[in-house]
Scaffold this motif. Structure first.
Motif, short mmCIF file in Angstrom:
data_model
loop_
_atom_site.label_atom_id
_atom_site.label_comp_id
_atom_site.label_asym_id
_atom_site.label_seq_id
_atom_site.Cartn_x
_atom_site.Cartn_y
_atom_site.Cartn_z
N ARG A 1 0.84 -1.20 0.00
CA ARG A 1 0.00 0.00 0.00
C ARG A 1 0.87 1.25 0.00
NH1 ARG A 1 -3.18 -2.79 3.90
NH2 ARG A 1 -2.44 -1.43 5.57
N LEU B 1 0.84 4.02 -2.92
CA LEU B 1 0.60 5.42 -2.59
C LEU B 1 1.71 6.31 -3.12
CD1 LEU B 1 -1.12 7.52 -1.10
CD2 LEU B 1 0.17 7.01 0.98
N LYS C 1 1.24 9.33 -5.85
CA LYS C 1 1.64 10.71 -5.61
C LYS C 1 2.59 11.22 -6.69
CE LYS C 1 0.94 10.80 -0.60
NZ LYS C 1 1.56 10.96 0.73
#
Length: 228
Positions: free
Chosen positions: A178, A182, A186
């Motif tokens: 995760r 992420l 980004k």
């Protein structure tokens, strides 16, 4: 009429609820179309509730050039870009069994959080009233590998009977994956902002240093001529 509805939603008492709802992004579009004080009020709220910046910018960018070139939108884009640069500056997360953001809310939380945030992959926990209690604990907080806590991923295996009931908790790689997902998300968002806002997006500090114009040589600089 629309302006009155929006201004009503942007009152001091209603803003916290609005910014925590899924309506914040669509409100960005509506307030921009109204413009003036209404849009300024919305932007002021976003300064406080920065978690809505991604959805806000997505909705505003969809409006095209008028929004993309608006000074307040550009300012929001720069705020978000600065945050994204800071979050991704260290590169893709390196694997570790540590899950530093673990927040386990159940019984024995101090022990469990210490384990989840540490290097060990597996640990057995005791102090249950019986196997039923152990099973409930395992299911509630580690059901499906996630459970009701946040920031961790692990499986739990209850065993034993009576006072010997225990639960062995084993971390999985899902939490790290995760973090990787992420990070990539980004980076992708930052590339999108650079492409969309181009020159109006402020460069990072490193780029600013690289782009400093050295200028012509100082008058004090003398040319050295090598003599044979």
């Amino acid at each position: 009429v629309k302006e009155n509805i929006v201004l009503g939603a942007l009152t001091k008492d209603n803003i916290p609820k609005l910014m925590k709802s899924t309506n914040a992004g669509s409100m960005a579009k509506t307030s921009f179309e109204i413009g003036g004080e209404t849009f300024q009020t919305f932007c002021n709220a976003v300064k406080v509730y920065t978690s809505v910046l991604p959805s806000t910018l997505k909705n505003l960018i969809a409006l095209g050039e008028p929004a993309i070139k608006h000074p307040l939108v550009i300012k929001m884009a720069n705020t978000r870009a600065t945050k994204l640069r800071a979050d991704t500056k260290d590169g893709c997360p390196v694997f570790s069994w540590r899950q530093p953001n673990a927040n386990f809310p159940g019984s024995q939380s101090h022990l469990v959080n210490s384990f989840l945030r540490g290097e060990s992959q597996s640990m057995t926990f005791h102090n249950f009233d019986g196997i039923k209690h152990a099973r409930n604990w395992a299911s509630k907080y580690f059901g499906g590998g996630y459970g009701s806590g946040t920031g961790y991923s692990a499986t739990a295996s209850p065993a034993g009977i009576g006072k010997n009931a225990h639960v062995t908790v084993t971390k999985t790689r899902a939490a790290h994956q995760r973090e990787i997902d992420l990070h990539h998300s980004k980076k992708q968002e930052l590339r999108m902002l650079r492409k969309t806002f181009q020159a109006t997006l402020e460069p990072s500090r490193n780029r600013r240093k690289q782009n400093v114009d050295i200028g012509p040589p100082s008058k004090k600089t003398r040319e050295v001529i090598a003599l044979d």
